[in-house]
Design a protein around this motif. Sequence first.
Motif: not given
Length: 271
Positions: A2-3, A5, A57, A76, A78
């Motif tokens: 996961a990204q 942010v 998300s 994968d 945010p």
Amino acid sequence: MAQLVPISDPADPRLADFVRLRDMNLRKSLEAEQGLFIAEGEKVIRRAVGTGFPVRSFLMAHRWLEPLSDVLDTLDAPVYVADDATVEGVAGFQVHRGALASLERLPLPTVEDLVTRAHRILVLEDLVDHANVGALFRCAAALGIEAVVLSPRCADPLYRRSIKVSMGAVFAIPYARMPNWHEGLGTLRASGFRLLALTPDQAAVPLDKAPMGERVALMLGSEGDGLSSRWLNEADEAVCIPMSATAMSNGVDSLNVVAAGAIACHALLRP
């Protein structure tokens, strides 16, 4: 993976999935339009992801990154990380569990497909309280009910309050929604189900005395009025949970729908 942010502005448009979670009218419109739902808290998020709902998300406080790291590492999507004040500003209340996930809804099965292999099911007519729907799903899942069928006007099991009260049990038991209230019970009868209508009327057959049969559908009605007269009349048998004579004399003549549903689901387990 996961990204991550970082987020500091509650008005950030990327957080649109999570806005004003207590505004029921907004959420019903937004979630239906976008095909999403919100899971709150580590346990519920794990159950939703484990069931196979695609993640859109996350929004969470930094302290939840480590406890959920094994989940985040497989996705994968945010992960919007913010302090508690920012999360509260987005959601509209203090998120005590600190972590939220937005997930995509999956298509529901038809009623016919849902009940193909089921033998004990729960049928809910016009229960509009999300907490009651969530609690009944938890009872049904815990007591071996194999599926839940909802009338068209029943509250959404994937509304945040329903999921929270059920502790994620809405992911553990399959359900479908009737497309047509008038013909819904006919569909179940055509599938071989004996229809038992639970009523507070003590003139009805005590639930522990009612013949069960191989396939049984237990019908529960709305919080205030109970089952409609149409569904009562369509049932194969009206059944009741016998009340204490002392309680009856004191004016206590029924249980709330969740308590009654739990007792009735347990009764369905007998041969």
